[in-house]
Design an enzyme around this catalytic site. Sequence first.
Site, PDB file in Angstrom:
ATOM      1  N   HIS A   1      12.055   0.933   6.174  1.00  0.00           N
ATOM      2  CA  HIS A   1      11.853  -0.470   5.791  1.00  0.00           C
ATOM      3  C   HIS A   1      12.359  -1.381   6.904  1.00  0.00           C
ATOM      4  O   HIS A   1      13.529  -1.342   7.259  1.00  0.00           O
ATOM      5  CB  HIS A   1      12.609  -0.755   4.487  1.00  0.00           C
ATOM      6  CG  HIS A   1      12.097  -1.944   3.745  1.00  0.00           C
ATOM      7  ND1 HIS A   1      11.990  -3.195   4.304  1.00  0.00           N
ATOM      8  CD2 HIS A   1      11.652  -2.068   2.475  1.00  0.00           C
ATOM      9  CE1 HIS A   1      11.509  -4.034   3.419  1.00  0.00           C
ATOM     10  NE2 HIS A   1      11.288  -3.376   2.283  1.00  0.00           N
TER      11      HIS A   1
ATOM     12  N   HIS B   1      -2.303  19.749   6.956  1.00  0.00           N
ATOM     13  CA  HIS B   1      -3.262  18.689   6.643  1.00  0.00           C
ATOM     14  C   HIS B   1      -2.553  17.331   6.690  1.00  0.00           C
ATOM     15  O   HIS B   1      -1.380  17.235   6.319  1.00  0.00           O
ATOM     16  CB  HIS B   1      -3.868  18.898   5.254  1.00  0.00           C
ATOM     17  CG  HIS B   1      -4.458  20.256   5.047  1.00  0.00           C
ATOM     18  ND1 HIS B   1      -5.682  20.628   5.542  1.00  0.00           N
ATOM     19  CD2 HIS B   1      -3.950  21.350   4.398  1.00  0.00           C
ATOM     20  CE1 HIS B   1      -5.926  21.882   5.203  1.00  0.00           C
ATOM     21  NE2 HIS B   1      -4.897  22.342   4.522  1.00  0.00           N
TER      22      HIS B   1
ATOM     23  N   CYS C   1       0.799  -1.225   0.000  1.00  0.00           N
ATOM     24  CA  CYS C   1       0.000   0.000   0.000  1.00  0.00           C
ATOM     25  C   CYS C   1       0.833   1.277   0.000  1.00  0.00           C
ATOM     26  O   CYS C   1       0.285   2.359  -0.196  1.00  0.00           O
ATOM     27  CB  CYS C   1      -0.931   0.008   1.213  1.00  0.00           C
ATOM     28  SG  CYS C   1      -2.138  -1.341   1.223  1.00  0.00           S
TER      29      CYS C   1
ATOM     30  N   ASN D   1     -10.430   0.663   1.029  1.00  0.00           N
ATOM     31  CA  ASN D   1      -8.969   0.652   0.946  1.00  0.00           C
ATOM     32  C   ASN D   1      -8.586   0.222  -0.468  1.00  0.00           C
ATOM     33  O   ASN D   1      -8.703  -0.940  -0.818  1.00  0.00           O
ATOM     34  CB  ASN D   1      -8.400  -0.319   1.987  1.00  0.00           C
ATOM     35  CG  ASN D   1      -6.885  -0.423   1.938  1.00  0.00           C
ATOM     36  OD1 ASN D   1      -6.233   0.189   1.101  1.00  0.00           O
ATOM     37  ND2 ASN D   1      -6.323  -1.205   2.840  1.00  0.00           N
TER      38      ASN D   1
ATOM     39  N   HIS E   1      -3.252   7.051   5.130  1.00  0.00           N
ATOM     40  CA  HIS E   1      -3.713   5.879   4.386  1.00  0.00           C
ATOM     41  C   HIS E   1      -4.939   5.272   5.060  1.00  0.00           C
ATOM     42  O   HIS E   1      -4.877   4.862   6.233  1.00  0.00           O
ATOM     43  CB  HIS E   1      -2.597   4.831   4.319  1.00  0.00           C
ATOM     44  CG  HIS E   1      -3.032   3.526   3.749  1.00  0.00           C
ATOM     45  ND1 HIS E   1      -3.539   3.405   2.475  1.00  0.00           N
ATOM     46  CD2 HIS E   1      -3.059   2.277   4.278  1.00  0.00           C
ATOM     47  CE1 HIS E   1      -3.844   2.145   2.250  1.00  0.00           C
ATOM     48  NE2 HIS E   1      -3.564   1.443   3.317  1.00  0.00           N
TER      49      HIS E   1
ATOM     50  N   HIS F   1     -14.999   5.138   3.855  1.00  0.00           N
ATOM     51  CA  HIS F   1     -16.435   4.885   3.730  1.00  0.00           C
ATOM     52  C   HIS F   1     -16.868   4.867   2.263  1.00  0.00           C
ATOM     53  O   HIS F   1     -17.631   3.987   1.845  1.00  0.00           O
ATOM     54  CB  HIS F   1     -17.218   5.962   4.484  1.00  0.00           C
ATOM     55  CG  HIS F   1     -18.697   5.731   4.501  1.00  0.00           C
ATOM     56  ND1 HIS F   1     -19.552   6.259   3.545  1.00  0.00           N
ATOM     57  CD2 HIS F   1     -19.484   5.015   5.345  1.00  0.00           C
ATOM     58  CE1 HIS F   1     -20.790   5.885   3.810  1.00  0.00           C
ATOM     59  NE2 HIS F   1     -20.778   5.132   4.891  1.00  0.00           N
TER      60      HIS F   1
END
Length: 458
Positions: A250, A336, A171, A373, A340, A369
């Site tokens: 990572h 802002h 992702c 995802n 994710h 909503h």
Amino acid sequence: MELFMVLCTIFLVYFSLLLWNLYEQWRNQSCYILDYFCFKPSDDRKLDTELCGNIVKRNKNLGLSEYKFLLKIIVGSGIGEQTYGPRNIISGKEREDSGPSIMAGISEMDEFFDATFRQLFAKSGISPADIDILVVNVSMLSPAPSLSARIVNRYKMREDIKVFNLSGMGCSASLISVDIVQNIFKSHPKMLAIVVTSESIGPNWYSGNDKSMILANCLFRSGGCLVLLTNNPSLKDRAKFRLKCLNRTHFGSSDDAYGCAIQMEDNLGYLGFHLGKGLPKVATKAFFQNLRELAPRVLPLKELLLYVAQHLTRKKDKEVQGGRTTHVNFKSGVDHFCIHPGGTAVIDGVGRSLRLSEYDLEPARMTLHRFGNTSASSNWYVLGYMEAKRRLRKGHRVLMISFGAGFKCNSCLWEVVRDLEDENVWEDCIHEYPPETLVNPYMEKYGFINEEGYSMVE
């Protein structure tokens, strides 16, 4: 003496970064986003509550325990009934004898390519021959020839285009793609790049009964985004954002981190994506490590000095006051937060860690909503929500945070170059968000399963 050395180090790092940023601007190495185009599939691909229930019932491998677990996850997912799925799942072809066809995934990608590339070329006035760099990231689909080659062939791009095809990056892959682009920009002036980010759901639907692998079916939905970037200073007046910094963390050297989110086969041989119980702990560790490295490049000097003072007095405070922890106020350097929308737990966890308000978390919650995802493209739907709500004004700074298998946490800071009021993927529904009451259609339909004699919300 220790405090003096720490302060000197902070000053040195801060002003070194300032000078470096000025140097990069002087060399015209800035990375700008000219535009981005999120994909909205056709309405016949929407997954309403009844269809989701039917898809669940089609899995004959589910026992009562797995069925209860799956519906409970759906009820608490934070996903509405306007999200989109692949056609092979909607039509009931996820369990063909030979397994899901690779063509189901390629067809899924072609729909995304056709819609978004058409938008990009029409709105920007840029032709396929103008593109110098193409980076494609689709983690769960890796055909040969590659998807990047398919795009080059489909749109007849130049022979000297620099092409990259990423798979298995999870992702957080879109920020990895941006990192590749900005590094090429440093040695090649006046370039145009396209980042293509999506996920293939169709061939990767899990039809077994392992609870750790059922989760992916509940959360992931179809989507995608194209991002058009440049380092050409003559185009900066057309840009929306300028990249301030990007940081990648990572944890793949850790066995626990590597195995907490992994594609694998279950005991019955069904292929799926395992999400382990240790995932929240690993994600938290990666998140804080990433922010620790990012902080000196994002926060104002005053906040950095305050953090140092808190850190040096933390041990004493623990002894005297019973354990006050050090906290960095990222809102002092960020306007802002583009989080994710991996699920309600992800959004809530980041919100607590950064002490964000519901206003800050609203774009991620509403994206989860409305679109679910959508893997690596999710952050761009969140960004689109902010733009559609007219939140993004010139000079504002947007922190984008993403997580991915491996395990990775990637983040970057974007500066808004001009007031943004363009129409985007949210155009037809933004007036409905946020609703006064966020109705959970799955709770209404599956909150109580009376005929089985148990409650799904216990």
